[in-house]
Design a protein around this motif. Sequence first.
Motif, PDB file in Angstrom:
ATOM      1  N   GLY A  56     -61.615  -4.493  18.318  1.00 29.40           N
ATOM      2  CA  GLY A  56     -63.082  -4.469  18.780  1.00 29.40           C
ATOM      3  C   GLY A  56     -63.306  -3.328  19.334  1.00 29.40           C
ATOM      4  N   ASP A  57     -63.908  -3.243  20.540  1.00 27.67           N
ATOM      5  CA  ASP A  57     -64.395  -2.330  21.183  1.00 27.67           C
ATOM      6  C   ASP A  57     -63.580  -1.741  22.393  1.00 27.67           C
ATOM      7  OD1 ASP A  57     -64.812  -4.593  22.900  1.00 27.67           O
ATOM      8  OD2 ASP A  57     -66.996  -4.023  23.525  1.00 27.67           O
ATOM      9  N   GLU A  58     -62.171  -2.315  22.214  1.00 23.29           N
ATOM     10  CA  GLU A  58     -61.053  -1.765  23.194  1.00 23.29           C
ATOM     11  C   GLU A  58     -59.837  -1.501  22.457  1.00 23.29           C
ATOM     12  OE1 GLU A  58     -61.006  -4.694  26.139  1.00 23.29           O
ATOM     13  OE2 GLU A  58     -60.131  -6.042  24.866  1.00 23.29           O
ATOM     14  N   PRO A  74     -61.631   0.376  27.427  1.00 20.29           N
ATOM     15  CA  PRO A  74     -62.853   0.509  26.375  1.00 20.29           C
ATOM     16  C   PRO A  74     -62.751   1.631  25.795  1.00 20.29           C
ATOM     17  CG  PRO A  74     -63.189  -0.248  28.843  1.00 20.29           C
ATOM     18  CD  PRO A  74     -61.825   0.260  28.967  1.00 20.29           C
ATOM     19  N   VAL A  75     -63.196   1.586  24.498  1.00 14.17           N
ATOM     20  CA  VAL A  75     -63.765   2.697  23.578  1.00 14.17           C
ATOM     21  C   VAL A  75     -64.720   3.492  24.316  1.00 14.17           C
ATOM     22  CG1 VAL A  75     -64.722   3.370  21.532  1.00 14.17           C
ATOM     23  CG2 VAL A  75     -62.933   1.545  21.439  1.00 14.17           C
ATOM     24  N   ALA A  85     -63.218   6.889  20.199  1.00  9.75           N
ATOM     25  CA  ALA A  85     -64.726   6.830  19.609  1.00  9.75           C
ATOM     26  C   ALA A  85     -65.032   8.224  19.102  1.00  9.75           C
ATOM     27  CB  ALA A  85     -65.550   7.136  21.219  1.00  9.75           C
TER      28      ALA A  85
END
Length: 158
Positions: A56-58, A74-75, A85
């Motif tokens: 996901g976003d991590e 976290p990204v 990122a």
Amino acid sequence: MFEPTDSPLPADEAAAQLRGLLAGETDPLANAANFVAFLALQLPDINWLGLYRLAGDELVLGPFQGKPACVRIPVGRGVCGVAAASGETQRVADVDAFPGHIACDAASRAELVVPLCREGAVVGVVDVDSPRPDRFSVADQALVEALAAAYLDTATPL
């Protein structure tokens, strides 16, 4: 902590050896663990080396060698998050000067993070820390990038 070789292998030779080590094994966890162990032996003066997989976003911690580490990043945050990122390798001479650095091991002074990209998308990162400032050279970066590519070419990443 690690017992690296006295003279690290050239990147192409190390990549060939890694491909041989991973060939024929289909378990992603076993291949990731052997990739990390093999890479750790190629780099002197490091105190932590491991994989984070993108979920996901991590980034979520995978196989590693060193002290217990941050489990989720976290990204976009810290050196690992920025590498994920941007999709670009981050070679940081002084982690204390890196805005937003996440200190999992207070002994770390330099960091090298290589994104793992498959079919144009980041699927994780390889994170290498050293207690010595300005530890990582262009040659070290090329070695880790070559081994990351060999890992992705030979094995299904976590």
